[in-house]
Write an enzyme that holds these catalytic residues in place. Sequence first.
Site, PDB file in Angstrom:
ATOM      1  N   THR A  67      16.251  33.043 -19.544  1.00 32.68           N
ATOM      2  CA  THR A  67      16.646  31.987 -20.489  1.00 32.68           C
ATOM      3  C   THR A  67      18.143  31.731 -20.339  1.00 32.68           C
ATOM      4  O   THR A  67      18.829  32.433 -19.586  1.00 32.68           O
ATOM      5  CB  THR A  67      16.355  32.405 -21.939  1.00 32.68           C
ATOM      6  OG1 THR A  67      17.167  33.542 -22.240  1.00 32.68           O
ATOM      7  CG2 THR A  67      14.896  32.750 -22.152  1.00 32.68           C
ATOM      8  N   LYS A  71      20.262  31.225 -16.423  1.00 35.97           N
ATOM      9  CA  LYS A  71      19.452  30.437 -15.487  1.00 35.97           C
ATOM     10  C   LYS A  71      20.177  30.026 -14.198  1.00 35.97           C
ATOM     11  O   LYS A  71      19.530  29.844 -13.169  1.00 35.97           O
ATOM     12  CB  LYS A  71      18.938  29.172 -16.189  1.00 35.97           C
ATOM     13  CG  LYS A  71      17.896  29.464 -17.249  1.00 35.97           C
ATOM     14  CD  LYS A  71      17.384  28.175 -17.858  1.00 35.97           C
ATOM     15  CE  LYS A  71      16.209  28.448 -18.775  1.00 35.97           C
ATOM     16  NZ  LYS A  71      15.563  27.213 -19.221  1.00 35.97           N
ATOM     17  N   ASP A 107      10.270  24.882 -15.848  1.00 35.41           N
ATOM     18  CA  ASP A 107      10.620  24.099 -17.046  1.00 35.41           C
ATOM     19  C   ASP A 107      10.020  22.693 -17.028  1.00 35.41           C
ATOM     20  O   ASP A 107       9.635  22.162 -18.058  1.00 35.41           O
ATOM     21  CB  ASP A 107      12.148  23.996 -17.188  1.00 35.41           C
ATOM     22  CG  ASP A 107      12.747  25.238 -17.828  1.00 35.41           C
ATOM     23  OD1 ASP A 107      12.009  25.970 -18.504  1.00 35.41           O
ATOM     24  OD2 ASP A 107      13.952  25.475 -17.635  1.00 35.41           O
ATOM     25  N   GLY A 131      17.710  12.135 -23.433  1.00 32.37           N
ATOM     26  CA  GLY A 131      18.386  13.400 -23.174  1.00 32.37           C
ATOM     27  C   GLY A 131      18.624  13.612 -21.688  1.00 32.37           C
ATOM     28  O   GLY A 131      17.871  13.090 -20.851  1.00 32.37           O
ATOM     29  N   ALA A 132      19.688  14.356 -21.382  1.00 32.62           N
ATOM     30  CA  ALA A 132      20.022  14.630 -19.975  1.00 32.62           C
ATOM     31  C   ALA A 132      20.522  16.066 -19.821  1.00 32.62           C
ATOM     32  O   ALA A 132      21.342  16.372 -18.964  1.00 32.62           O
ATOM     33  CB  ALA A 132      21.059  13.640 -19.473  1.00 32.62           C
ATOM     34  N   GLY A 134      19.361  20.444 -19.839  1.00 43.05           N
ATOM     35  CA  GLY A 134      18.570  21.284 -18.934  1.00 43.05           C
ATOM     36  C   GLY A 134      17.101  20.900 -18.881  1.00 43.05           C
ATOM     37  O   GLY A 134      16.508  20.809 -17.790  1.00 43.05           O
ATOM     38  N   GLY A 247       4.990  19.494 -27.413  1.00 39.26           N
ATOM     39  CA  GLY A 247       5.752  20.467 -26.642  1.00 39.26           C
ATOM     40  C   GLY A 247       5.081  21.836 -26.585  1.00 39.26           C
ATOM     41  O   GLY A 247       5.351  22.622 -25.678  1.00 39.26           O
TER      42      GLY A 247
HETATM   43  P1  ATR Z   1      18.132  21.820 -23.242  1.00 38.45           P
HETATM   44  O1  ATR Z   1      18.367  22.901 -22.242  1.00 38.45           O
HETATM   45  O2  ATR Z   1      17.163  22.177 -24.324  1.00 38.45           O
HETATM   46  O3  ATR Z   1      17.834  20.511 -22.589  1.00 38.45           O
HETATM   47  P2  ATR Z   1      20.863  21.033 -23.584  1.00 38.45           P
HETATM   48  O4  ATR Z   1      21.093  21.232 -22.129  1.00 38.45           O
HETATM   49  O5  ATR Z   1      21.897  21.517 -24.541  1.00 38.45           O
HETATM   50  O6  ATR Z   1      19.504  21.684 -24.049  1.00 38.45           O
HETATM   51  O7  ATR Z   1      20.621  19.454 -23.820  1.00 38.45           O
HETATM   52  C1  ATR Z   1      20.383  18.910 -25.077  1.00 38.45           C
HETATM   53  C2  ATR Z   1      20.235  17.396 -24.923  1.00 38.45           C
HETATM   54  O8  ATR Z   1      19.949  16.849 -26.212  1.00 38.45           O
HETATM   55  C3  ATR Z   1      21.471  16.693 -24.407  1.00 38.45           C
HETATM   56  O9  ATR Z   1      21.083  15.627 -23.587  1.00 38.45           O
HETATM   57  C4  ATR Z   1      22.125  16.172 -25.692  1.00 38.45           C
HETATM   58  O10 ATR Z   1      22.907  15.022 -25.526  1.00 38.45           O
HETATM   59  P3  ATR Z   1      24.447  15.079 -25.009  1.00 38.45           P
HETATM   60  O11 ATR Z   1      24.366  15.299 -23.518  1.00 38.45           O
HETATM   61  O12 ATR Z   1      25.003  13.746 -25.330  1.00 38.45           O
HETATM   62  O13 ATR Z   1      25.078  16.200 -25.766  1.00 38.45           O
HETATM   63  C5  ATR Z   1      20.887  15.818 -26.491  1.00 38.45           C
HETATM   64  N1  ATR Z   1      21.128  15.768 -27.928  1.00 38.45           N
HETATM   65  C6  ATR Z   1      21.237  16.808 -28.790  1.00 38.45           C
HETATM   66  N2  ATR Z   1      21.443  16.366 -30.044  1.00 38.45           N
HETATM   67  C7  ATR Z   1      21.487  14.992 -29.977  1.00 38.45           C
HETATM   68  C8  ATR Z   1      21.660  13.941 -30.933  1.00 38.45           C
HETATM   69  N3  ATR Z   1      21.821  14.204 -32.226  1.00 38.45           N
HETATM   70  N4  ATR Z   1      21.615  12.665 -30.489  1.00 38.45           N
HETATM   71  C9  ATR Z   1      21.445  12.373 -29.189  1.00 38.45           C
HETATM   72  N5  ATR Z   1      21.275  13.339 -28.226  1.00 38.45           N
HETATM   73  C10 ATR Z   1      21.294  14.610 -28.627  1.00 38.45           C
END
Ligand code: ATR
Length: 280
Positions: A67, A71, A107, A131-132, A134, A247
Amino acid sequence: MGRNYRAQLTGVFGYPVDENPTVVMQQAAFKELGIDWRYLTILVKPSDLADAFRGLRAMNFAGINLTVPHKIEALKYVDEQALEVRLIGATNTVVNQNGRLIAYNTDGKGFVEGLRMNGVDLKGKRLAILGAGGASRAICVECALASAAELTLINRSVEKGEKLASLINEKTDCRASFIGWEGAIDVPPCDILINATSIGLYPDENCPDINYDSITPEMIVQDVIPNPADTLFLRRARERGAKTLDGLGMLVCQGAIGFKLWTGLDAPLDAMKRAIEAEQ
Ligand code: ATR
């Protein structure tokens, strides 16, 4: 008759809780197939990762999950990287093949497998991804490898979104574009819409800020959030007539892929699902 107390282990590094959903479903799978393995959770500090890898070789672990925060760093200690790992740049699953450590990333594979089980082939599909981070990166790479035609990335941070779109465009045959996320945006035309942000993960009860009226009944809408399974995002998509996938189902598919990588056996999906649902 004596018993053979030979020990074989699978383990998770970096997660401090004993009863997490992955433990529950992997143990249920071992039990169902009569395999005397254990899935352990072991908390490893980043500064101890090299020693932990030496330990897993020494103790002949069948494999591990990894985790955050391990990673990426873990790639230093494996012998081989699967194609998706080279593209994603991170691993969450390692298999010990007679002393050779092979890194995989499941993943995004759970997402692809979940769709396949619901009769959806990604070939030629257009996807919109919120989202972008991980999770999004892993899903985008797997969709591209599964011959999706088009990915539209929607993200708050422009840099992260553009970087991921470039990766897909440069390294795969799939076309990717990026839209900056400001306010309640319309969902771009697509076959599949995915929430790959962390919005809606317990205890957060919110949903992504999009124009839900732009969701159409023809769309398949997937959330990566496993807890709660039925998120507000999915409920609002269903109100628009879309077919939704949760999910939790994705997590079970991901677990089944890991199980097969470690054991070489087809995972008992129903038993895994029942066990995880009983914990909800
Ligand atoms: P994971 O590994 O679960 O994907 P992460 O790498 O921290 O976690 O990515 C979280 C994603 O959720 C990111 O794309 C984040 O957007 P930012 O790149 O702009 O930070 C997105 N995210 C989290 N909270 C958000 C919110 N309130 N509104 C829009 N995007 C959000």
